[in-house]
Enzyme design. Structure first.
Site, PDB file in Angstrom:
ATOM      1  N   ASP A 176       0.816  -1.214   0.000  1.00  0.00           N
ATOM      2  CA  ASP A 176       0.000   0.000   0.000  1.00  0.00           C
ATOM      3  C   ASP A 176       0.855   1.271   0.000  1.00  0.00           C
ATOM      4  O   ASP A 176       0.680   2.157   0.827  1.00  0.00           O
ATOM      5  CB  ASP A 176      -0.893  -0.052   1.257  1.00  0.00           C
ATOM      6  CG  ASP A 176      -1.898   1.074   1.328  1.00  0.00           C
ATOM      7  OD1 ASP A 176      -2.425   1.468   0.279  1.00  0.00           O
ATOM      8  OD2 ASP A 176      -2.142   1.569   2.458  1.00  0.00           O
ATOM      9  N   ASN A 212       6.747  -7.384   7.147  1.00  0.00           N
ATOM     10  CA  ASN A 212       5.495  -6.683   7.426  1.00  0.00           C
ATOM     11  C   ASN A 212       4.336  -7.467   6.836  1.00  0.00           C
ATOM     12  O   ASN A 212       4.241  -7.639   5.608  1.00  0.00           O
ATOM     13  CB  ASN A 212       5.484  -5.276   6.837  1.00  0.00           C
ATOM     14  CG  ASN A 212       4.195  -4.537   7.194  1.00  0.00           C
ATOM     15  OD1 ASN A 212       3.992  -4.177   8.354  1.00  0.00           O
ATOM     16  ND2 ASN A 212       3.313  -4.359   6.220  1.00  0.00           N
ATOM     17  N   GLU A 213       3.495  -7.963   7.698  1.00  0.00           N
ATOM     18  CA  GLU A 213       2.212  -8.569   7.331  1.00  0.00           C
ATOM     19  C   GLU A 213       2.286  -9.660   6.275  1.00  0.00           C
ATOM     20  O   GLU A 213       1.536  -9.637   5.296  1.00  0.00           O
ATOM     21  CB  GLU A 213       1.239  -7.486   6.877  1.00  0.00           C
ATOM     22  CG  GLU A 213       0.996  -6.439   7.930  1.00  0.00           C
ATOM     23  CD  GLU A 213      -0.209  -5.569   7.636  1.00  0.00           C
ATOM     24  OE1 GLU A 213      -0.636  -5.500   6.480  1.00  0.00           O
ATOM     25  OE2 GLU A 213      -0.725  -4.976   8.595  1.00  0.00           O
ATOM     26  N   ASN A 267      -0.255  -5.174  13.920  1.00  0.00           N
ATOM     27  CA  ASN A 267      -0.934  -4.143  13.130  1.00  0.00           C
ATOM     28  C   ASN A 267      -2.423  -4.442  13.228  1.00  0.00           C
ATOM     29  O   ASN A 267      -2.873  -5.474  12.736  1.00  0.00           O
ATOM     30  CB  ASN A 267      -0.507  -4.213  11.660  1.00  0.00           C
ATOM     31  CG  ASN A 267       0.975  -3.907  11.449  1.00  0.00           C
ATOM     32  OD1 ASN A 267       1.665  -3.501  12.379  1.00  0.00           O
ATOM     33  ND2 ASN A 267       1.456  -4.088  10.231  1.00  0.00           N
ATOM     34  N   TYR A 306      -6.579  -2.908  13.106  1.00  0.00           N
ATOM     35  CA  TYR A 306      -7.470  -1.829  12.652  1.00  0.00           C
ATOM     36  C   TYR A 306      -8.906  -2.055  13.123  1.00  0.00           C
ATOM     37  O   TYR A 306      -9.835  -1.918  12.339  1.00  0.00           O
ATOM     38  CB  TYR A 306      -7.382  -1.704  11.125  1.00  0.00           C
ATOM     39  CG  TYR A 306      -6.039  -1.137  10.662  1.00  0.00           C
ATOM     40  CD1 TYR A 306      -5.861   0.233  10.574  1.00  0.00           C
ATOM     41  CD2 TYR A 306      -4.971  -1.970  10.348  1.00  0.00           C
ATOM     42  CE1 TYR A 306      -4.649   0.771  10.174  1.00  0.00           C
ATOM     43  CE2 TYR A 306      -3.747  -1.443   9.941  1.00  0.00           C
ATOM     44  CZ  TYR A 306      -3.597  -0.072   9.858  1.00  0.00           C
ATOM     45  OH  TYR A 306      -2.396   0.460   9.465  1.00  0.00           O
ATOM     46  N   TYR A 331     -10.960  -1.196   9.443  1.00  0.00           N
ATOM     47  CA  TYR A 331     -11.290  -2.308   8.533  1.00  0.00           C
ATOM     48  C   TYR A 331     -12.237  -3.302   9.200  1.00  0.00           C
ATOM     49  O   TYR A 331     -13.004  -3.990   8.541  1.00  0.00           O
ATOM     50  CB  TYR A 331     -10.011  -3.035   8.077  1.00  0.00           C
ATOM     51  CG  TYR A 331      -9.091  -2.145   7.274  1.00  0.00           C
ATOM     52  CD1 TYR A 331      -9.525  -1.575   6.088  1.00  0.00           C
ATOM     53  CD2 TYR A 331      -7.799  -1.878   7.714  1.00  0.00           C
ATOM     54  CE1 TYR A 331      -8.686  -0.747   5.357  1.00  0.00           C
ATOM     55  CE2 TYR A 331      -6.964  -1.057   6.980  1.00  0.00           C
ATOM     56  CZ  TYR A 331      -7.414  -0.487   5.808  1.00  0.00           C
ATOM     57  OH  TYR A 331      -6.590   0.330   5.083  1.00  0.00           O
ATOM     58  N   GLU A 377       0.888  -0.708  14.084  1.00  0.00           N
ATOM     59  CA  GLU A 377      -0.053   0.021  13.237  1.00  0.00           C
ATOM     60  C   GLU A 377      -1.425   0.017  13.894  1.00  0.00           C
ATOM     61  O   GLU A 377      -1.861  -0.995  14.436  1.00  0.00           O
ATOM     62  CB  GLU A 377      -0.188  -0.614  11.831  1.00  0.00           C
ATOM     63  CG  GLU A 377       1.024  -0.412  10.948  1.00  0.00           C
ATOM     64  CD  GLU A 377       0.847  -0.935   9.522  1.00  0.00           C
ATOM     65  OE1 GLU A 377      -0.321  -1.037   9.059  1.00  0.00           O
ATOM     66  OE2 GLU A 377       1.856  -1.246   8.885  1.00  0.00           O
ATOM     67  N   TRP A 415      -0.331   4.450  12.765  1.00  0.00           N
ATOM     68  CA  TRP A 415      -0.231   4.490  11.305  1.00  0.00           C
ATOM     69  C   TRP A 415      -1.018   5.667  10.798  1.00  0.00           C
ATOM     70  O   TRP A 415      -2.211   5.695  11.011  1.00  0.00           O
ATOM     71  CB  TRP A 415      -0.773   3.186  10.701  1.00  0.00           C
ATOM     72  CG  TRP A 415      -0.401   3.041   9.260  1.00  0.00           C
ATOM     73  CD1 TRP A 415      -1.214   3.209   8.175  1.00  0.00           C
ATOM     74  CD2 TRP A 415       0.888   2.709   8.752  1.00  0.00           C
ATOM     75  NE1 TRP A 415      -0.506   3.013   7.022  1.00  0.00           N
ATOM     76  CE2 TRP A 415       0.790   2.705   7.342  1.00  0.00           C
ATOM     77  CE3 TRP A 415       2.138   2.439   9.337  1.00  0.00           C
ATOM     78  CZ2 TRP A 415       1.881   2.433   6.511  1.00  0.00           C
ATOM     79  CZ3 TRP A 415       3.209   2.160   8.518  1.00  0.00           C
ATOM     80  CH2 TRP A 415       3.064   2.154   7.123  1.00  0.00           C
ATOM     81  N   LYS A 432      -4.169   8.157   6.402  1.00  0.00           N
ATOM     82  CA  LYS A 432      -4.140   7.838   7.837  1.00  0.00           C
ATOM     83  C   LYS A 432      -3.143   8.702   8.601  1.00  0.00           C
ATOM     84  O   LYS A 432      -2.868   8.461   9.780  1.00  0.00           O
ATOM     85  CB  LYS A 432      -3.848   6.358   8.042  1.00  0.00           C
ATOM     86  CG  LYS A 432      -4.972   5.454   7.545  1.00  0.00           C
ATOM     87  CD  LYS A 432      -4.890   4.049   8.087  1.00  0.00           C
ATOM     88  CE  LYS A 432      -5.938   3.180   7.425  1.00  0.00           C
ATOM     89  NZ  LYS A 432      -5.708   2.953   5.997  1.00  0.00           N
TER      90      LYS A 432
HETATM   91  C1  EVA Z   1      -3.294   0.734   5.801  1.00  0.00           C
HETATM   92  N1  EVA Z   1      -2.263  -1.200   6.689  1.00  0.00           N
HETATM   93  O1  EVA Z   1      -4.231   0.034   5.501  1.00  0.00           O
HETATM   94  C2  EVA Z   1      -1.976   0.103   6.188  1.00  0.00           C
HETATM   95  C3  EVA Z   1      -1.008  -0.024   5.035  1.00  0.00           C
HETATM   96  C4  EVA Z   1       0.262  -0.701   5.544  1.00  0.00           C
HETATM   97  O2  EVA Z   1      -0.727   1.254   4.496  1.00  0.00           O
HETATM   98  C5  EVA Z   1      -1.363  -2.201   6.695  1.00  0.00           C
HETATM   99  O3  EVA Z   1       0.997  -2.634   6.711  1.00  0.00           O
HETATM  100  O4  EVA Z   1      -1.673  -3.205   7.285  1.00  0.00           O
HETATM  101  C6  EVA Z   1      -0.085  -2.093   5.984  1.00  0.00           C
HETATM  102  O5  EVA Z   1       1.268  -0.714   4.579  1.00  0.00           O
HETATM  103  O6  EVA Z   1      -3.395   1.949   5.804  1.00  0.00           O
END
Ligand code: EVA
Length: 604
Positions: free
Chosen positions: A166, A416-417, A471, A473, A477, A510, A555, A574
């Site tokens: 991303d 990362n992820e 990470n 959200y 999400y 994140e 993030w 973000k």
């Molecule tokens: C995002 N989420 O959705 C972020 C991405 C990032 O920009 C992630 O590690 O899980 C990624 O690169 O905003």
């Protein structure tokens, strides 16, 4: 072991370094015919191109901005007649791979867009004359490149980069280029490690050199006074009453290495070092034996017009903004940054989680969204894996070689992820971690950032990490706009981690919401500044309920450019700051929270 030197260029009585930054020649090579047609002897139809910078955002057509394939850079430089010894060209990076030519002759090739490329021109460069350097670069993505992605070829032959990540696939010569003169028998590398003994510090050092000339090492304090000295390619310096490098209260010594003896040494290298120790003990991260709660950002190298090009001015502004929020840490998501970032962090006392460009190991452009839906990809079960693994380990090796002496770097992030739930992933990352652990003289903690699918009962890779980075959200999400439900789900996951009694620190690497600086709404809606604030308040409540949570890196520091798509409004929004580095409302919330937290040396 790397057999060439990645030392940052310095000037002294034995070494000269001149930057070749400026306006270079540039040409796209969409059919990849350049080398066969002799472009290394001079580009047939070049335009001018600033270095360092990404090429993309200078252009006014889509085709040029989004160009994917081979492209060339060229410039001329003068090598003085009295330069003895070696002549090197050192690129901070060339994204993502390059072949370097001098006067039409191939000198070296390099894979990976975020670590230095060193070309030894000793045999090829004309002394006392003007020389040409030509760089054939390429920015295609694949499942064996780091970062991972794909290339789509349109019916007319045009290629388009399809990142599995991303951020925009910015490319070019994005960091400074140095012309370096150093002795034939030179200091190639050095490393330092520290132990504390009461008020004293022991500085264990090793020096790698060409030949076997005697080595002398001196440590000077900030006023230039010698505080310790030793002879030999490895040894220990005892520093009485050492001043430690502390978080946000840095103190730097100078390590001066000389080769040869007497008044006119054969080589000399000086570097700034900071004395500090790093340890993970139980659920705490200890710097100099004292626990530190990490607060700060996942960042990007990203700015208007420059793309990913390094700029001292932008970096300076970023540090000032970070300091203003009360931050003490950032992660170099999702690739090693230009070395100047680490030099500034060393001076400012910032902690860095240094990340290798292992991102996109998920075969999805929307892995952050897919993760929430439990979508699964079999990334580590494909024939490209051996090539990917070799590339991954090579880049870990180069990153550790380049960054191992920075006091700011306290941990390595090796991914990362990625997909982490299959036995293939486990085997893959076990190999990466084993290789990495053998490389760091300071034995710093190793980790990687895990996304939502890497759940407590499914992930097979968190066990490799010295502290666990999540990470998450919840509220974006997952259960976006429904913060109560999001909080319940978040706590349910955290309770599962807690039940495992892992006795290691957890750090959120994140969490965040896309937020437009123009949008305000009461009551809040997603994308408004008010929602970003409410989301953070919920996240803070959850973080504060689990004492093994030892850090929060939001993030993102600033809005940044991504590929186009229905999930992104001209980039990822973000940021706590806008792309122009002005605060969104939530920046003041962070400032209030972080300034109230102890900086280091105390429990939260
Ligand atoms: C995002 N989420 O959705 C972020 C991405 C990032 O920009 C992630 O590690 O899980 C990624 O690169 O905003």
């Amino acid at each position: 072991m790397l057999n060439h030197s990645l030392l940052y260029p310095v000037n002294n009585r034995c070494r000269t370094a001149r930057t070749l930054d400026g306006l270079w020649k540039f040409q796209f090579d969409p059919t990849g015919c350049g080398a066969a047609q002799g472009w290394q002897k001079g580009l047939p139809d070049p335009i001018s191109m600033p270095v360092p910078a990404s090429f993309s955002d200078f252009f006014t057509t889509r085709a040029e901005r989004d160009y994917c394939g081979d492209f060339w850079y060229e410039t001329e430089f003068f090598v003085p007649a009295d330069w003895q010894g070696r002549v090197l060209l050192r690129f901070g990076s060339i994204t993502h791979r390059a072949v370097v030519y001098c006067n039409g002759v191939e000198i070296t090739r390099h894979e990976g867009g975020f670590l230095p490329v060193v070309a030894d021109l000793t045999g090829a460069a004309v002394r006392g004359g003007v020389n040409r350097v030509s760089v054939q670069a390429n920015n295609e993505l694949s499942e064996s490149s780091l970062p991972c992605g794909a290339v789509k070829t349109l019916p007319n032959g045009t290629k388009l980069a399809k990142p599995y990540f991303d951020f925009y696939n910015y490319s070019g010569i994005q960091r400074s280029v140095w012309l370096v003169n150093c002795p034939a028998q030179a200091i190639e590398d050095y490393s330092v490690d520290y132990t504390l003994e009461g008020a004293d510090a022991l500085v264990h050092y090793t020096v790698r050199r060409g030949g076997d000339l005697p080595v002398r090492v001196r440590l000077l304090d900030a006023e230039g006074r010698e505080v310790a000295a030793a002879e030999g390619a490895e040894g220990t310096l005892r520093v009485a009453d050492a001043r430690l490098w502390q978080v946000r209260n840095a103190y730097l010594y100078t390590l001066a290495i000389t080769l040869g003896s007497g008044e006119s040494p054969a080589d000399e290298y000086t570097a700034r070092v900071g004395i500090r120790t790093v340890e993970v003990r139980g659920t705490k991260i200890l710097i100099n034996g004292a626990p530190v709660y990490l607060r700060g950002f996942g960042k990007h190298e990203d700015f208007d017009v420059l793309g990913r090009g390094f700029s001292w001015a932008v970096a300076k502004r970023d540090f000032e903004c970070m300091k203003w929020t009360g931050a003490n840490c950032f992660r170099t998501s999702h690739y090693p940054y230009a070395e100047e970032w680490y030099q500034m962090a060393d001076e400012e006392g910032f902690l860095i989680i240094d990340e290798v460009p292992a991102v996109g190991m998920m075969r999805s452009t929307h892995n952050f969204a897919d993760a929430g839906m439990g979508k699964y990809t079999y990334f580590f079960e494909t024939p490209t894996v051996p090539a990917l693994l070799a590339n991954h380990i090579a880049q870990v090796e180069e990153m550790i070689a380049r960054d191992k002496n920075h006091p700011s770097v306290f941990a390595w992030s090796l991914f990362n992820e990625p997909e982490t739930t299959s036995e293939y992933a486990q085997k893959y990352f076990t190999a990466v971690f084993e290789a990495a652990r053998a490389l760091d003289p300071q034995h710093r903690p190793m980790t990687g950032a895990l996304e939502k699918n890497s759940a407590p009962n499914k992930c097979r890779c968190y066990q490799l990490c010295d502290f666990i980075c999540l990470n998450r959200y919840y509220g974006w999400y997952i259960s976006g706009a429904e913060l109560e439900e999001a909080e319940a789900k978040f706590r349910a996951e955290m309770d599962q981690w807690a039940a495992k009694n892992l006795n290691v620190p957890f750090v959120f690497t994140e969490f965040g919401t896309d937020t437009l600086p123009t949008e305000h709404k009461l009551p809040s809606v997603m994308w408004s500044q008010e929602y970003q604030d409410e989301y953070m308040a919920m996240n803070f409540k959850v973080f504060d309920s689990y004492d093994f949570v030892q850090g929060e890196l939001v993030w993102n520091f600033a809005d940044f450019q991504t590929s186009e798509g229905i999930m992104r409004v001209n980039g990822n929004k973000k940021g706590i700051f806008t792309r122009q580095r002005q605060p969104k409302d939530v920046a003041f919330t962070f400032k209030r929270r972080w300034e109230a937290l102890p900086l280091a040396g105390e429990e939260k």
